[in-house]
Design a protein around this motif. Structure first.
Motif, PDB file in Angstrom:
ATOM      1  N   LEU A   1      14.352  16.083   7.956  1.00  0.00           N
ATOM      2  CA  LEU A   1      13.564  17.087   8.662  1.00  0.00           C
ATOM      3  C   LEU A   1      13.862  18.509   8.218  1.00  0.00           C
ATOM      4  N   ASN A   2      15.035  18.738   7.649  1.00  0.00           N
ATOM      5  CA  ASN A   2      15.405  20.078   7.188  1.00  0.00           C
ATOM      6  C   ASN A   2      15.323  20.238   5.673  1.00  0.00           C
ATOM      7  N   ASN A   3      14.991  19.172   4.980  1.00  0.00           N
ATOM      8  CA  ASN A   3      14.999  19.249   3.520  1.00  0.00           C
ATOM      9  C   ASN A   3      13.971  18.277   2.954  1.00  0.00           C
ATOM     10  N   PHE A   4      12.773  18.772   2.694  1.00  0.00           N
ATOM     11  CA  PHE A   4      11.742  17.947   2.073  1.00  0.00           C
ATOM     12  C   PHE A   4      10.757  18.869   1.359  1.00  0.00           C
ATOM     13  N   LYS A   5       9.968  18.284   0.448  1.00  0.00           N
ATOM     14  CA  LYS A   5       9.032  19.081  -0.343  1.00  0.00           C
ATOM     15  C   LYS A   5       7.625  18.510  -0.234  1.00  0.00           C
ATOM     16  N   GLU A   6       6.661  19.368  -0.522  1.00  0.00           N
ATOM     17  CA  GLU A   6       5.308  18.882  -0.728  1.00  0.00           C
ATOM     18  C   GLU A   6       5.250  18.121  -2.052  1.00  0.00           C
ATOM     19  N   ILE A   7       4.378  17.125  -2.111  1.00  0.00           N
ATOM     20  CA  ILE A   7       4.236  16.340  -3.335  1.00  0.00           C
ATOM     21  C   ILE A   7       3.654  17.230  -4.433  1.00  0.00           C
ATOM     22  N   GLU A   8       4.359  17.291  -5.565  1.00  0.00           N
ATOM     23  CA  GLU A   8       3.927  18.116  -6.687  1.00  0.00           C
ATOM     24  C   GLU A   8       2.901  17.365  -7.537  1.00  0.00           C
ATOM     25  N   MET A   9       1.895  18.080  -7.989  1.00  0.00           N
ATOM     26  CA  MET A   9       0.901  17.482  -8.868  1.00  0.00           C
ATOM     27  C   MET A   9       1.382  17.520 -10.320  1.00  0.00           C
ATOM     28  N   ASN A  10       0.851  16.583 -11.104  1.00  0.00           N
ATOM     29  CA  ASN A  10       1.236  16.447 -12.520  1.00  0.00           C
ATOM     30  C   ASN A  10       2.749  16.329 -12.671  1.00  0.00           C
ATOM     31  N   ASN A  11       3.310  15.472 -11.848  1.00  0.00           N
ATOM     32  CA  ASN A  11       4.761  15.272 -11.906  1.00  0.00           C
ATOM     33  C   ASN A  11       5.104  13.887 -11.380  1.00  0.00           C
ATOM     34  N   ILE A  12       6.387  13.608 -11.385  1.00  0.00           N
ATOM     35  CA  ILE A  12       6.904  12.308 -10.967  1.00  0.00           C
ATOM     36  C   ILE A  12       6.954  12.211  -9.436  1.00  0.00           C
ATOM     37  N   LEU A  13       6.652  11.014  -8.930  1.00  0.00           N
ATOM     38  CA  LEU A  13       6.939  10.655  -7.539  1.00  0.00           C
ATOM     39  C   LEU A  13       7.701   9.338  -7.575  1.00  0.00           C
ATOM     40  N   LEU A  14       8.939   9.372  -7.104  1.00  0.00           N
ATOM     41  CA  LEU A  14       9.810   8.189  -7.120  1.00  0.00           C
ATOM     42  C   LEU A  14       9.957   7.671  -5.691  1.00  0.00           C
ATOM     43  N   ILE A  15       9.724   6.366  -5.511  1.00  0.00           N
ATOM     44  CA  ILE A  15       9.822   5.732  -4.185  1.00  0.00           C
ATOM     45  C   ILE A  15      10.766   4.548  -4.285  1.00  0.00           C
ATOM     46  N   ASP A  16      11.906   4.655  -3.625  1.00  0.00           N
ATOM     47  CA  ASP A  16      12.936   3.615  -3.619  1.00  0.00           C
ATOM     48  C   ASP A  16      13.157   3.212  -2.173  1.00  0.00           C
ATOM     49  N   SER A  17      12.856   1.952  -1.846  1.00  0.00           N
ATOM     50  CA  SER A  17      12.893   1.572  -0.434  1.00  0.00           C
ATOM     51  C   SER A  17      13.135   0.078  -0.293  1.00  0.00           C
ATOM     52  N   GLY A  18      13.447  -0.330   0.931  1.00  0.00           N
ATOM     53  CA  GLY A  18      13.679  -1.746   1.185  1.00  0.00           C
ATOM     54  C   GLY A  18      13.515  -2.071   2.651  1.00  0.00           C
ATOM     55  N   GLY A  19      13.281  -3.345   2.912  1.00  0.00           N
ATOM     56  CA  GLY A  19      13.103  -3.801   4.289  1.00  0.00           C
ATOM     57  C   GLY A  19      14.046  -4.929   4.629  1.00  0.00           C
TER      58      GLY A  19
ATOM     59  N   ASN B   1      -2.999   6.902  -3.659  1.00  0.00           N
ATOM     60  CA  ASN B   1      -3.973   7.141  -4.722  1.00  0.00           C
ATOM     61  C   ASN B   1      -5.254   7.754  -4.163  1.00  0.00           C
ATOM     62  N   ASN B   2      -5.653   7.298  -2.983  1.00  0.00           N
ATOM     63  CA  ASN B   2      -6.861   7.839  -2.363  1.00  0.00           C
ATOM     64  C   ASN B   2      -6.653   9.245  -1.820  1.00  0.00           C
ATOM     65  N   LYS B   3      -5.416   9.562  -1.427  1.00  0.00           N
ATOM     66  CA  LYS B   3      -5.112  10.889  -0.888  1.00  0.00           C
ATOM     67  C   LYS B   3      -4.766  11.888  -1.986  1.00  0.00           C
ATOM     68  N   ASN B   4      -4.288  11.375  -3.122  1.00  0.00           N
ATOM     69  CA  ASN B   4      -3.767  12.215  -4.203  1.00  0.00           C
ATOM     70  C   ASN B   4      -4.787  13.271  -4.626  1.00  0.00           C
ATOM     71  N   ASN B   5      -4.336  14.523  -4.633  1.00  0.00           N
ATOM     72  CA  ASN B   5      -5.150  15.654  -5.087  1.00  0.00           C
ATOM     73  C   ASN B   5      -6.297  15.996  -4.131  1.00  0.00           C
ATOM     74  N   LYS B   6      -6.305  15.355  -2.937  1.00  0.00           N
ATOM     75  CA  LYS B   6      -7.362  15.652  -1.968  1.00  0.00           C
ATOM     76  C   LYS B   6      -6.819  16.401  -0.760  1.00  0.00           C
ATOM     77  N   GLU B   7      -5.552  16.169  -0.437  1.00  0.00           N
ATOM     78  CA  GLU B   7      -4.932  16.878   0.670  1.00  0.00           C
ATOM     79  C   GLU B   7      -3.433  17.003   0.418  1.00  0.00           C
ATOM     80  N   LEU B   8      -2.844  18.008   1.027  1.00  0.00           N
ATOM     81  CA  LEU B   8      -1.413  18.226   0.841  1.00  0.00           C
ATOM     82  C   LEU B   8      -0.623  17.159   1.587  1.00  0.00           C
ATOM     83  N   LEU B   9       0.296  16.544   0.871  1.00  0.00           N
ATOM     84  CA  LEU B   9       1.189  15.560   1.477  1.00  0.00           C
ATOM     85  C   LEU B   9       2.620  15.956   1.178  1.00  0.00           C
ATOM     86  N   THR B  10       3.539  15.562   2.052  1.00  0.00           N
ATOM     87  CA  THR B  10       4.957  15.811   1.836  1.00  0.00           C
ATOM     88  C   THR B  10       5.681  14.495   1.590  1.00  0.00           C
TER      89      THR B  10
END
Length: 669
Positions: A448-466, A397-406
């Motif tokens: 490493l061969n297939n990823f995108k920059e985070i798109e603005m005004n769109n969905i970001l889905l995070i599915d993870s586990g530990g 949230n603090n980084k959103n729209n301030k710098e490019l993230l992948t």
């Protein structure tokens, strides 16, 4: 009982890299000798793939062995969902990396069959040598029919041998039986007696198992001594009139013996088989994995240790010659052998035919009911993991729209937050971070061969586990990335309908014996009203520091290996409805629920869910007109509970930005 504070590494500047994250993906965090080994492995795994050369080698070997059609399953000898690198044969020949699917190669064609979770992924990964068969889609034949028809066609046109072959260790007993019958029906030979796997023969550098030592899983985490688990198992064997139980299921054996290993990515299990009689147990495994402590532990349990491949000598020699002279012992009169529901075809065809077979995964059923100590621990693991996700969402949230993230930046940062917990043992599956159209791919995984920059005004889905000694987690949150304050109305509607279905389940009160198919339908009901749906199950069982996907209970429209019994007290499952619009966006909301007694109602058969995940929903995506008043009240109460539960832990690690974010994220809607 006073709750332990969550311990985190002190340094707020703790950093990890993409290489470190991938080490965890590969299960190599503690066992690799050098970074150079990791780097070379990454290049090999993520390299662009052309299957022509490998298919050519396979077809040459098929001709030499009079085989016209060869089946390459996803599974290993133990029908594992996740497999070690050495067992990823389908991926080796096809280039498709999804966890589910089967490849069929004839002398002239090659097909890959998979389900709707992986259609988009398969279309991207398969080269022009392959045909994609979409399971369950009108106009596509199932892979068995395609295989039979193509084999007959090539027999007639090219005068091929007409022999279909598969490694019998890699398919389940019921699939093997079905294939045998289909081949017989069509006058095709079904060959299962090759002494080697054809894919292994064409691999230049066949990966070997790492000699990782086993560890004892302590009572403070497992909650029940192995001798008592064995006693309970044998009681059910007596009830079923079985004199022996044969298990090839790695998760079940790990649970029974209170042992853990590191032979498969994300899953702390080890390669082994067990044959369990009423008076002895035999375990088959790589003896190099044992230290003196484990050997003494197994000896004390009267467990005979044999080498891994000796199972194939012992199976045909199984006999009911119980030597106990106690006249009250009736087990020598039993004539049944109990096999796992997912026993391999090789086990099935190697046991003596004079005995009746009972198919029942007793260990899976016992494992699926958590005891009090396990429940206490899994609650702790949920809190630890939720804290990491909240810190990640605050950071983003603090980084959103301030710098490019992948997407990979998000993967790395979440791994960093998880690893700051002293209790973190690794990931429970490869982290899914998907932006925009990638989120429509159900099991998309950036690499490493297939990823995108985070798109603005769109969905970001995070599915993870530990993975933690306390438990295994699986959590999904979908958020919206703001460039301005306008939210796409269609996406907001879709999210709210998914949330409605999620809460239909989370808030449900039900009777013991209620069909899990019915509960699954409640997750779909709000979506179906608008002609929407999703192509995966709504929930699966979860283990305690074993596998993230486990039976016997879950939520799906039909029976699966993860869902074949009604829910009961002590079952621990996920609740994860979703919606995916191809090429545009995908939404999934997933939390982990414990089945408990409904204390508000009389009678032992009244059940409800205890909602253990502590991560808020995305308020910006909630349109309350698609929710009920009861659901809105539930969300507000839940959000306040999340804030009160995690505020002090965030204070402990001095993450004041996360406290501020969490307060905003949990204000009433």
């Amino acid at each position: 009982m006073k709750e332990e504070k969550i311990q985190l590494l002190d340094s707020p500047d703790y950093k990890t890299s993409c290489i470190s994250t991938i080490k965890s993906f590969l299960g190599l965090e503690e066992y690799t000798e050098s970074n150079e080994d990791i780097k070379s492995m990454n290049l090999k795994i993520f390299k662009q793939f052309n299957s022509s050369k490998r298919l050519g080698k396979l077809r040459l070997l098929m001709k030499l062995n009079n085989i016209s059609t060869y089946i390459i399953p996803s599974e290993d000898e133990h029908q594992s969902e996740y497999t070690s690198i050495k067992d990823q044969r389908r991926e080796f020949i096809s280039g498709f990396t999804g966890s589910s699917g089967i490849a069929i190669v004839t002398l002239n064609k090659a097909v890959l069959s998979t389900d709707s979770r992986y259609f988009l992924q398969a279309e991207e990964q398969l080269d022009s040598n392959w045909i994609l068969l979409k399971q369950g889609v009108k106009g596509y034949p199932n892979w068995i029919d395609w295989m039979i028809n193509e084999t007959i066609y090539e027999m007639n046109k090219f005068k091929n041998f007409g022999n279909i072959s598969v490694d019998p260790r890699l398919i389940s007993w019921d699939l093997g039986d079905k294939l045998k019958f289909k081949c017989y029906e069509n006058n095709i030979k079904f060959l299962t007696d090759l002494e080697f796997n054809l894919i292994d023969k064409i691999r230049d550098n066949l990966p070997k198992n790492l000699n990782n030592k086993l560890i004892l899983f302590p009572f403070k985490y497992n909650g029940e001594l192995t001798k008592f688990k064995i006693k309970r198992l044998r009681e059910i064997m007596k009830f079923e009139k079985c004199f022996v139980y044969i298990s090839n299921m790695l998760d079940s054996i790990s649970w029974l013996l209170n042992l853990r290993g590191n032979d498969i990515i994300f899953n702390p299990v080890f390669f082994c088989y067990t044959i369990i009689y009423h008076d002895k147990i035999i375990i088959y495994l790589d003896k190099k994995k044992l230290n003196n402590e484990i050997i003494e532990y197994l000896n004390d349990l009267n467990i005979i240790i044999k080498s891994y491949n000796e199972i194939w000598d012992d199976l045909p020699a199984i006999t009911n010659n119980n030597n106990n002279n106690n006249n009250n012992n009736k087990t020598n009169n039993y004539n049944k052998i109990c096999l796992e529901l997912n026993s391999s075809y090789s086990i099935y065809i190697n046991i003596p035919s004079i005995y009746e077979i009972k198919f029942r995964s007793i260990l899976t059923e016992l494992k699926g009911i958590k005891n009090e100590i396990e429940i206490k621990n899994l609650k702790e693991s949920q809190k630890i993991d939720s804290l990491a996700i909240i810190r990640l969402l605050s950071w983003f949230n603090n980084k959103n729209n301030k710098e490019l993230l992948t997407e990979l930046d998000i993967v790395d940062k979440l791994y960093e937050f998880r690893k700051q917990s002293l209790k973190f043992k690794g990931l429970s599956f490869q982290t899914i971070v998907a932006t925009g159209s990638n989120s429509a791919i159900v099991h998309y995984e950036p690499n490493l061969n297939n990823f995108k920059e985070i798109e603005m005004n769109n969905i970001l889905l995070i599915d993870s586990g530990g993975q933690y000694f306390e438990g295994t987690t699986d959590i999904t949150r979908t958020i919206y990335t703001f460039k301005d304050k306008n939210v796409n109305k269609e996406i907001k509607k879709s999210y709210s309908l998914v949330l409605n279905g999620h809460l239909n389940i989370a808030m449900l009160k039900f009777k013991f014996g209620t069909s899990s198919y019915y509960i699954d339908s409640l997750g779909r009901k709000p979506l179906l009203k608008y002609g929407m749906n999703y192509g995966h199950g709504t929930g699966h069982g979860i283990d305690n520091y074993i596998c993230v996907h486990a039976g016997p209970c879950g939520l799906s429209p039909s029976e699966t290996s993860y869902n074949y019994k009604p829910l009961e007290i002590g079952n621990f499952i996920s609740d994860e409805p979703g919606y995916y619009k191809d090429g545009e966006y995908g939404i999934r909301i997933e939390s982990d629920l414990l089945v408990i007694k409904d204390e508000d109602e009389d009678g032992e058969d009244n059940l409800k869910f205890d909602y253990l995940t502590l991560v808020p929903f995305c308020k910006e995506l909630i349109d309350t007109k698609y929710l009920t008043i009861e659901q809105i009240n539930w969300i507000n109460k839940y959000h306040e509970n999340v804030y009160q539960n995690l505020k002090s832990d965030l204070e402990n690690v001095k993450d004041f930005e996360a406290i501020k974010w969490l307060r905003e994220a949990t204000l009433p809607i």
